[in-house]
Design a protein around this motif. Sequence first.
Motif, PDB file in Angstrom:
ATOM      1  N   SER A 219     -25.626 -45.182  55.457  1.00  0.00           N
ATOM      2  CA  SER A 219     -24.863 -44.310  56.447  1.00  0.00           C
ATOM      3  C   SER A 219     -23.074 -44.322  56.195  1.00  0.00           C
ATOM      4  O   SER A 219     -23.259 -44.930  54.629  1.00  0.00           O
ATOM      5  CB  SER A 219     -24.933 -45.508  57.810  1.00  0.00           C
ATOM      6  N   ARG A 220     -22.593 -44.080  57.028  1.00  0.00           N
ATOM      7  CA  ARG A 220     -21.016 -43.781  56.384  1.00  0.00           C
ATOM      8  C   ARG A 220     -20.641 -45.494  56.906  1.00  0.00           C
ATOM      9  O   ARG A 220     -20.804 -45.764  58.238  1.00  0.00           O
ATOM     10  CB  ARG A 220     -20.042 -42.831  57.962  1.00  0.00           C
ATOM     11  N   LEU A 221     -19.511 -46.077  55.655  1.00  0.00           N
ATOM     12  CA  LEU A 221     -19.314 -47.461  56.261  1.00  0.00           C
ATOM     13  C   LEU A 221     -18.456 -46.917  57.262  1.00  0.00           C
ATOM     14  O   LEU A 221     -17.202 -47.532  56.175  1.00  0.00           O
ATOM     15  CB  LEU A 221     -19.307 -47.558  54.773  1.00  0.00           C
ATOM     16  N   ALA A 222     -18.437 -47.334  57.686  1.00  0.00           N
ATOM     17  CA  ALA A 222     -17.326 -47.294  59.319  1.00  0.00           C
ATOM     18  C   ALA A 222     -17.619 -48.567  60.067  1.00  0.00           C
ATOM     19  O   ALA A 222     -18.430 -49.003  59.938  1.00  0.00           O
ATOM     20  CB  ALA A 222     -17.333 -45.874  59.949  1.00  0.00           C
ATOM     21  N   TYR A 223     -17.197 -49.242  60.723  1.00  0.00           N
ATOM     22  CA  TYR A 223     -16.805 -50.215  61.909  1.00  0.00           C
ATOM     23  C   TYR A 223     -18.061 -49.609  63.222  1.00  0.00           C
ATOM     24  O   TYR A 223     -18.843 -50.350  63.205  1.00  0.00           O
ATOM     25  CB  TYR A 223     -15.980 -50.106  63.104  1.00  0.00           C
ATOM     26  N   ARG A 224     -17.837 -48.315  63.592  1.00  0.00           N
ATOM     27  CA  ARG A 224     -19.402 -48.514  64.738  1.00  0.00           C
ATOM     28  C   ARG A 224     -20.654 -48.419  64.264  1.00  0.00           C
ATOM     29  O   ARG A 224     -21.187 -48.948  64.705  1.00  0.00           O
ATOM     30  CB  ARG A 224     -19.026 -47.187  65.625  1.00  0.00           C
ATOM     31  N   LYS A 225     -20.596 -48.134  62.406  1.00  0.00           N
ATOM     32  CA  LYS A 225     -22.320 -47.585  62.029  1.00  0.00           C
ATOM     33  C   LYS A 225     -23.046 -49.613  61.881  1.00  0.00           C
ATOM     34  O   LYS A 225     -23.369 -49.619  60.897  1.00  0.00           O
ATOM     35  CB  LYS A 225     -22.142 -47.349  60.953  1.00  0.00           C
ATOM     36  N   GLY A 226     -21.825 -50.382  61.807  1.00  0.00           N
ATOM     37  CA  GLY A 226     -22.185 -51.705  61.847  1.00  0.00           C
ATOM     38  C   GLY A 226     -22.223 -51.992  60.563  1.00  0.00           C
ATOM     39  O   GLY A 226     -22.890 -52.968  60.195  1.00  0.00           O
ATOM     40  N   VAL A 227     -21.275 -51.820  59.984  1.00  0.00           N
ATOM     41  CA  VAL A 227     -21.617 -52.666  58.237  1.00  0.00           C
ATOM     42  C   VAL A 227     -20.812 -54.031  58.180  1.00  0.00           C
ATOM     43  O   VAL A 227     -21.891 -54.801  57.718  1.00  0.00           O
ATOM     44  CB  VAL A 227     -20.034 -51.573  57.852  1.00  0.00           C
ATOM     45  N   ASP A 228     -20.549 -54.262  59.489  1.00  0.00           N
ATOM     46  CA  ASP A 228     -19.823 -56.174  59.766  1.00  0.00           C
ATOM     47  C   ASP A 228     -21.730 -56.464  59.818  1.00  0.00           C
ATOM     48  O   ASP A 228     -21.814 -58.174  59.032  1.00  0.00           O
ATOM     49  CB  ASP A 228     -18.793 -56.388  60.197  1.00  0.00           C
ATOM     50  N   LEU A 229     -22.340 -55.922  60.154  1.00  0.00           N
ATOM     51  CA  LEU A 229     -23.841 -57.219  60.834  1.00  0.00           C
ATOM     52  C   LEU A 229     -24.251 -56.888  59.451  1.00  0.00           C
ATOM     53  O   LEU A 229     -25.049 -57.818  58.764  1.00  0.00           O
ATOM     54  CB  LEU A 229     -24.787 -56.880  61.589  1.00  0.00           C
ATOM     55  N   SER A 251     -20.489 -43.755  51.475  1.00  0.00           N
ATOM     56  CA  SER A 251     -18.929 -44.584  51.838  1.00  0.00           C
ATOM     57  C   SER A 251     -18.495 -44.741  52.969  1.00  0.00           C
ATOM     58  O   SER A 251     -18.262 -43.813  53.652  1.00  0.00           O
ATOM     59  CB  SER A 251     -18.507 -44.120  50.030  1.00  0.00           C
ATOM     60  N   GLY A 252     -17.354 -45.404  52.895  1.00  0.00           N
ATOM     61  CA  GLY A 252     -16.430 -45.511  53.533  1.00  0.00           C
ATOM     62  C   GLY A 252     -15.261 -46.448  54.067  1.00  0.00           C
ATOM     63  O   GLY A 252     -14.856 -46.786  53.112  1.00  0.00           O
ATOM     64  N   PRO A 253     -14.564 -46.164  54.868  1.00  0.00           N
ATOM     65  CA  PRO A 253     -13.795 -47.474  55.082  1.00  0.00           C
ATOM     66  C   PRO A 253     -13.741 -49.015  54.514  1.00  0.00           C
ATOM     67  O   PRO A 253     -13.480 -49.475  54.318  1.00  0.00           O
ATOM     68  CB  PRO A 253     -12.349 -47.154  56.269  1.00  0.00           C
ATOM     69  N   LYS A 254     -15.291 -49.658  55.151  1.00  0.00           N
ATOM     70  CA  LYS A 254     -16.272 -50.497  55.055  1.00  0.00           C
ATOM     71  C   LYS A 254     -16.494 -50.725  53.957  1.00  0.00           C
ATOM     72  O   LYS A 254     -16.992 -52.112  53.582  1.00  0.00           O
ATOM     73  CB  LYS A 254     -16.626 -51.191  55.763  1.00  0.00           C
ATOM     74  N   LEU A 255     -16.458 -50.225  52.833  1.00  0.00           N
ATOM     75  CA  LEU A 255     -16.985 -50.264  51.573  1.00  0.00           C
ATOM     76  C   LEU A 255     -16.787 -51.332  50.760  1.00  0.00           C
ATOM     77  O   LEU A 255     -17.146 -52.280  50.341  1.00  0.00           O
ATOM     78  CB  LEU A 255     -16.602 -49.252  50.179  1.00  0.00           C
ATOM     79  N   ILE A 256     -15.671 -51.811  51.317  1.00  0.00           N
ATOM     80  CA  ILE A 256     -14.372 -53.186  50.600  1.00  0.00           C
ATOM     81  C   ILE A 256     -14.900 -54.108  51.322  1.00  0.00           C
ATOM     82  O   ILE A 256     -15.033 -55.337  50.392  1.00  0.00           O
ATOM     83  CB  ILE A 256     -12.984 -52.786  50.968  1.00  0.00           C
ATOM     84  N   ASN A 257     -15.517 -53.914  51.847  1.00  0.00           N
ATOM     85  CA  ASN A 257     -16.113 -55.492  52.678  1.00  0.00           C
ATOM     86  C   ASN A 257     -17.323 -55.421  51.930  1.00  0.00           C
ATOM     87  O   ASN A 257     -17.960 -56.633  51.679  1.00  0.00           O
ATOM     88  CB  ASN A 257     -16.249 -55.565  54.084  1.00  0.00           C
ATOM     89  N   LEU A 258     -18.304 -54.436  51.832  1.00  0.00           N
ATOM     90  CA  LEU A 258     -19.356 -55.284  50.497  1.00  0.00           C
ATOM     91  C   LEU A 258     -19.414 -55.488  49.589  1.00  0.00           C
ATOM     92  O   LEU A 258     -19.579 -56.719  49.799  1.00  0.00           O
ATOM     93  CB  LEU A 258     -20.419 -53.991  51.517  1.00  0.00           C
ATOM     94  N   LEU A 259     -18.665 -55.100  49.319  1.00  0.00           N
ATOM     95  CA  LEU A 259     -17.692 -55.219  47.368  1.00  0.00           C
ATOM     96  C   LEU A 259     -17.612 -56.264  47.388  1.00  0.00           C
ATOM     97  O   LEU A 259     -17.427 -57.594  46.495  1.00  0.00           O
ATOM     98  CB  LEU A 259     -16.949 -54.468  47.241  1.00  0.00           C
ATOM     99  N   GLN A 260     -16.467 -56.887  48.230  1.00  0.00           N
ATOM    100  CA  GLN A 260     -16.426 -58.224  48.470  1.00  0.00           C
ATOM    101  C   GLN A 260     -17.744 -59.577  49.117  1.00  0.00           C
ATOM    102  O   GLN A 260     -17.678 -60.562  48.271  1.00  0.00           O
ATOM    103  CB  GLN A 260     -15.013 -58.756  49.830  1.00  0.00           C
ATOM    104  N   MET A 261     -18.447 -58.962  49.786  1.00  0.00           N
ATOM    105  CA  MET A 261     -18.973 -59.817  50.362  1.00  0.00           C
ATOM    106  C   MET A 261     -20.472 -59.869  48.739  1.00  0.00           C
ATOM    107  O   MET A 261     -20.796 -60.769  48.721  1.00  0.00           O
ATOM    108  CB  MET A 261     -20.371 -59.550  51.317  1.00  0.00           C
ATOM    109  N   ARG A 262     -20.459 -58.678  48.144  1.00  0.00           N
ATOM    110  CA  ARG A 262     -20.818 -59.228  46.833  1.00  0.00           C
ATOM    111  C   ARG A 262     -20.539 -60.101  45.967  1.00  0.00           C
ATOM    112  O   ARG A 262     -21.752 -60.832  45.225  1.00  0.00           O
ATOM    113  CB  ARG A 262     -20.968 -57.284  46.522  1.00  0.00           C
ATOM    114  N   GLU A 263     -19.258 -59.814  45.617  1.00  0.00           N
ATOM    115  CA  GLU A 263     -18.697 -60.317  44.908  1.00  0.00           C
ATOM    116  C   GLU A 263     -18.862 -62.144  45.018  1.00  0.00           C
ATOM    117  O   GLU A 263     -19.389 -62.882  44.515  1.00  0.00           O
ATOM    118  CB  GLU A 263     -17.511 -60.152  44.812  1.00  0.00           C
TER     119      GLU A 263
END
Lengths: 451, 195
Positions: A219-229, A251-263
């Motif tokens: 998905s496009r990694l944006a807020y409304r696509k529920g990347v936080d969930l 990819s999208g603006p929330k990619l950084i959140n995923l990377l941080q979670m992975r780290e």
Amino acid sequence: MVCDFFHPNIGGVENHIYILSVNLLRRGHKVVAVTHSYPDSRVGIRWLAPGIKVYHVPLRVLVSNATLPNYLTFLPWLRDIVLRERITIIHGHASLSSFAQEAILHSHLFGSGFESMFGWWRRNGEQEESREIRTVFTDHSLFALDDATGILTNKLLAAALNNVDAVICVSHTARENTVLRAQIDPRTAYVIPSAVIAEQFKPPPKPLSTDTITIVVISRLAYRKGVDLLVASAPRICALFPQVQFLVGGSGPKLINLLQMREAHRLQDRITLLGAVDHHDVRNVLVQGHIYLNTSLTESFGIGLLEAACTGCFIVSTRVGGVPEVLPKDMIEFAMPNEDDVVRALRKAIAIVTAGKHDPYRAHERAKSMYTWEDVTKRTETVYADIVKKRPTDLWTRMHRTLRLGPFAGLIYFIILLVECLFFLFLEWVCPRDQIHYVEEDWTMESFKQV
Amino acid sequence: MRPLSDAHPELEIIDNLPLFIEYRVYNCSLTKDGSNRLRRRYGVSLRDVSHFSVSIYIWTVLHYPLVGGLLLVMLAHAMCTQLLWESLVVLPDLGLQIETARGISMPFFTQPLFTSRAFIPLEDIHDILINEGLHRWSWYYYLAIFQRPSSFKRNQLDLKLRLAFKDILPPLAVLRIVYHNARQILFHNVQTRGA
């Protein structure tokens, strides 16, 4: 087909417009697409196989491929296109596209009704048969009615759809949403879902082994696509089930959140990030997965779910918008849009897949027959046939309906309507109809096949 | 000189084969009563008269001689550079020439004052085609000549698009006549489909 969002931009709406145009062309209609120009690569008139003419109008793009709403500057080019191509139906797509809304507002000027009231440009003794331009609008997304974006765009949409002949929505939930948002007559709203080309989404030739369960997210990694969930639930699932792998595309603006979670949780070997995936590669990514996870916070139809189901994945999705209408209950597991429920649903899905209760090939066969483009095209043609039979609204009725929009918006749009009529008369004087280069030859399927 | 064709009187074909053949499109409008007769843009129009009177007014009444004088000079320039005709001259085995003729559009001034000509040799002509494009507020059909300089000094990928009838922009029927005839004379082949 009028829309800001068209190829070379990649996306769901663009794809939908293109495939619908191709199928209409196959059934013998003439299709012309109007979109904005891309100054580096697409200007002027281009052709798309198998014979769709694309007009790239030189208006500046504001943000994310949408142009600034400028009601009158679009009119000269639109007038020329509609007149020279002898267009009878204007089909606008996407609520955020200003081209689509303006085209629907301007459509009444080109018909013989307006011409009979004001037309000095008619040649002596020439009688035009009654020819009015009909309008259709397709809405692809859901919008809330209470937040800032919603309030502004809903009013614009209500003004544009005030005099539209038909509205097509992609699901029943979307239809209710659109009817409420735009305050239109529910009898003019139709539901025609989108479709998927099943041949492009075949399941893998050999079934995947269930030693490691792969969960795919595209998905496009944006807020409304529920990347936080996803960010919240992925570590929990990885901790609970050691055999689970995640495959995340897009990819999208929330990619950084995923990377941080992975780290933070040291899941570099459990979660693979693929980056932006091209449309023709989507199938290759989907066949690697047993489960497809969709955590959108809002979704009007969910074509991604359909593509994944075609490829044989078991679907886990949040129960929002039009998602419950897409697939039968045994192919999909729903979750409420909060973290605990997503984990619960994934747990159940993993249990089903590990027990071998989900057959990808049967799922492909079922999904293949549910939504086809021939069906969509036939239903769209029915809508076109219906609206051509209806009586068109004349200018007087249109003015009254515009004034009923509200104390402020009604007056503003009424003034816009008057200025638009005056500008159109000015254009008829400046660019007379006998100077327009009318299109005499079109590509048809036969000529395309010859070439 | 072949007489003007009935449906498109603004196109005149000056046939001087085997030396050359010229396709000339005059800047005229057709009469509006549907009989397709020619009506050339002769004489002085209302715009010229008003321009003249405004400039004289500014010069004498408002006492701005420089501004009035400048406006008069602009008017004289505009009247002397009116578009008379544009033509495409096809020279068999030699190439193409694009001409634009400007001058005074009055009944007894038959010769143009300024003519600009551009010659494209046959080796440089990669292709001729008709395409549609945008010009100001309208979409027009235009005749384009692909020029690829075949001289060994220049870069082989240096492709230039030259337009014939750039200022007049005649309708598709006129362009088609010129297109088919030019291709037949230069490349000795005829398009069977009018694509």
